[in-house]
Write a protein that holds these residues in place. Sequence first.
Motif, short mmCIF file in Angstrom:
data_model
loop_
_atom_site.label_atom_id
_atom_site.label_comp_id
_atom_site.label_asym_id
_atom_site.label_seq_id
_atom_site.Cartn_x
_atom_site.Cartn_y
_atom_site.Cartn_z
N CYS A 134 0.80 -1.23 0.00
CA CYS A 134 0.00 0.00 0.00
C CYS A 134 0.83 1.27 0.00
CB CYS A 134 -0.93 0.01 1.22
SG CYS A 134 -1.96 -1.46 1.37
N SER A 135 2.14 1.17 -0.03
CA SER A 135 3.03 2.33 0.02
C SER A 135 2.75 3.22 1.23
CB SER A 135 2.94 3.16 -1.26
OG SER A 135 3.42 2.43 -2.36
N THR A 136 2.31 2.61 2.31
CA THR A 136 1.92 3.38 3.48
C THR A 136 3.10 4.11 4.10
OG1 THR A 136 0.20 1.75 3.89
CG2 THR A 136 0.71 3.27 5.70
N TYR A 137 4.25 3.44 4.16
CA TYR A 137 5.42 4.09 4.75
C TYR A 137 5.87 5.27 3.89
CZ TYR A 137 6.01 0.47 8.29
OH TYR A 137 5.82 -0.36 9.37
N ASN A 138 5.80 5.11 2.58
CA ASN A 138 6.15 6.23 1.70
C ASN A 138 5.21 7.41 1.93
OD1 ASN A 138 7.49 7.41 -0.85
ND2 ASN A 138 5.33 7.43 -1.38
N ASN A 139 3.91 7.13 2.00
CA ASN A 139 2.94 8.20 2.19
C ASN A 139 3.07 8.84 3.57
OD1 ASN A 139 2.05 7.64 -0.35
ND2 ASN A 139 0.19 6.59 0.27
N ARG A 140 3.35 8.03 4.59
CA ARG A 140 3.56 8.61 5.91
C ARG A 140 4.83 9.45 5.91
NH1 ARG A 140 4.14 5.03 11.37
NH2 ARG A 140 6.27 4.78 10.54
N GLY A 141 5.83 9.00 5.15
CA GLY A 141 7.04 9.80 5.00
C GLY A 141 6.75 11.14 4.36
N ASN A 142 5.87 11.14 3.36
CA ASN A 142 5.49 12.40 2.71
C ASN A 142 4.82 13.34 3.70
OD1 ASN A 142 6.46 11.32 0.35
ND2 ASN A 142 4.47 11.03 -0.60
N ALA A 143 3.91 12.78 4.52
CA ALA A 143 3.22 13.60 5.52
C ALA A 143 4.22 14.15 6.54
CB ALA A 143 2.13 12.79 6.22
N ARG A 144 5.13 13.31 6.97
CA ARG A 144 6.16 13.77 7.91
C ARG A 144 7.02 14.86 7.28
NH1 ARG A 144 8.42 8.17 10.81
NH2 ARG A 144 7.00 8.26 12.61
N TYR A 145 7.34 14.65 6.01
CA TYR A 145 8.14 15.67 5.33
C TYR A 145 7.42 17.01 5.34
CZ TYR A 145 10.98 18.09 1.96
OH TYR A 145 11.80 19.01 1.36
N ASN A 146 6.15 16.99 5.03
CA ASN A 146 5.38 18.23 4.96
C ASN A 146 5.24 18.91 6.32
OD1 ASN A 146 4.19 18.89 2.17
ND2 ASN A 146 3.92 16.68 2.33
N LEU A 147 5.45 18.14 7.38
CA LEU A 147 5.44 18.71 8.73
C LEU A 147 6.84 19.10 9.19
CD1 LEU A 147 2.87 16.30 10.44
CD2 LEU A 147 2.51 18.71 9.85
N GLY A 148 7.83 18.96 8.30
CA GLY A 148 9.19 19.35 8.62
C GLY A 148 9.99 18.29 9.35
N ASP A 149 9.44 17.09 9.49
CA ASP A 149 10.15 16.00 10.15
C ASP A 149 10.93 15.21 9.11
OD1 ASP A 149 11.04 13.92 11.72
OD2 ASP A 149 9.05 13.03 12.06
N TYR A 150 12.04 15.76 8.65
CA TYR A 150 12.80 15.14 7.57
C TYR A 150 13.44 13.82 8.00
CZ TYR A 150 12.24 19.89 5.82
OH TYR A 150 11.72 21.09 5.43
N GLU A 151 13.91 13.76 9.22
CA GLU A 151 14.52 12.53 9.69
C GLU A 151 13.48 11.41 9.80
OE1 GLU A 151 16.60 13.46 13.27
OE2 GLU A 151 18.24 14.49 12.23
N GLY A 152 12.29 11.75 10.29
CA GLY A 152 11.21 10.76 10.33
C GLY A 152 10.81 10.32 8.93
N ALA A 153 10.81 11.26 8.00
CA ALA A 153 10.48 10.92 6.62
C ALA A 153 11.52 9.96 6.05
CB ALA A 153 10.42 12.19 5.77
N ILE A 154 12.79 10.22 6.30
CA ILE A 154 13.85 9.34 5.81
C ILE A 154 13.69 7.94 6.39
CG2 ILE A 154 16.33 8.90 6.00
CD1 ILE A 154 16.71 11.96 5.70
N GLU A 155 13.33 7.86 7.65
CA GLU A 155 13.10 6.56 8.29
C GLU A 155 11.99 5.79 7.57
OE1 GLU A 155 11.42 4.87 12.56
OE2 GLU A 155 12.33 6.87 12.47
N ASP A 156 10.91 6.48 7.22
CA ASP A 156 9.80 5.82 6.52
C ASP A 156 10.19 5.42 5.10
OD1 ASP A 156 7.95 5.68 8.55
OD2 ASP A 156 6.94 7.55 8.03
N TYR A 157 10.87 6.31 4.38
CA TYR A 157 11.28 5.96 3.02
C TYR A 157 12.22 4.76 3.04
CZ TYR A 157 9.51 10.66 1.90
OH TYR A 157 8.73 11.77 1.77
N SER A 158 13.09 4.71 4.04
CA SER A 158 14.02 3.58 4.14
C SER A 158 13.26 2.28 4.38
CB SER A 158 15.02 3.82 5.28
OG SER A 158 15.81 4.97 5.03
N LYS A 159 12.21 2.34 5.20
CA LYS A 159 11.40 1.16 5.44
C LYS A 159 10.73 0.71 4.15
CE LYS A 159 9.25 -1.86 8.09
NZ LYS A 159 9.97 -2.94 8.79
#
Length: 312
Positions: A134-159
């Motif tokens: 479902c690409s859920t981690y990618n989409n959650r990474g996008n949401a985190r990115y938009n909130l300025g949580d770049y490190e959290g986004a990287i964690e999700d993209y890596s997953k």
Amino acid sequence: MRDDKGAMEDYDKAIELDPNYASAYYLRAELHYQQSNYQGAFEDADRSIQLDPDYPSAYYQRGQARSELGDYEGAIKDYEQAIQLTPSNFCGYYNWAELYSDLGYARANLGDYQGAIKDYNTAIQKDPSRIRYCSTYNNRGNARYNLGDYEGAIEDYSKEISFYKNGYNNAVYYINRGNAYNDLRNYQKAIEDYNHAIKIADKYPDVYEYRGLTRYQVGDKLGAIEDLEKAADLYQHGGFVEYYQEALNLIQSFNVTDKDAIIEDIQEIPETVNDSPTEVETTNKSAANPPILNNRVEDTNKENSQGISEKD
């Protein structure tokens, strides 16, 4: 058997024989959706709901169609209704991971990133065995990115990348992670991710543009120009005059001696890449349309019908 034409003819005949056959309308809606006929999918799903107001799959299908048509508020209402009507042991057209992931996607399109993250978290908790589809981690990474949580986004993209180590689908995730690294000014990591993406989808023009801009940031002017020339060539062959000219303008701007003036001329690297169906399926096929950037929904840079991703 992928005989869509024959399937459509049979659904049509079933409805002709019984105009009140809710399931036939729903199944035809599903087929319309798979064929990107979102208006047809909406109309058939809507008719199915009229005939059977307690049909959860029809609400989910109508929500999907509404989402593709840009009616995210309507999509959220349909997904929430599907959740209410879906039994906990449901096994059918969709699963809990898809349902909550699509609900989060609709919220993200309305700018409710916190709400989207909650839905993505629920998807992961309720259906961990199916979440990789479902690409859920990618989409959650996008949401985190938009909130300025770049490190959290990287964690999700890596997953997400870990699910697709050997497939073309991970190009989008490498690009997204590269863009997040870029915002953290970790340019070397960003370039490494763009390199991975190019190995997977080497006819995708935007990634050359991203890598070129990043190479310029680390002082590799020749490499930057080489990448932008490649991007320009791919844009030109794809018929994207605006983006072709944009790449040429960037190349010309590199001849300016004032670095600050150059940076002002360079558009920001897009944040995340869309998660809608992709046409970048091979490494020898030029994109038919420029990608949707940022979120699957939020196209703040380039508009199109094609992104890199693998939903559906």
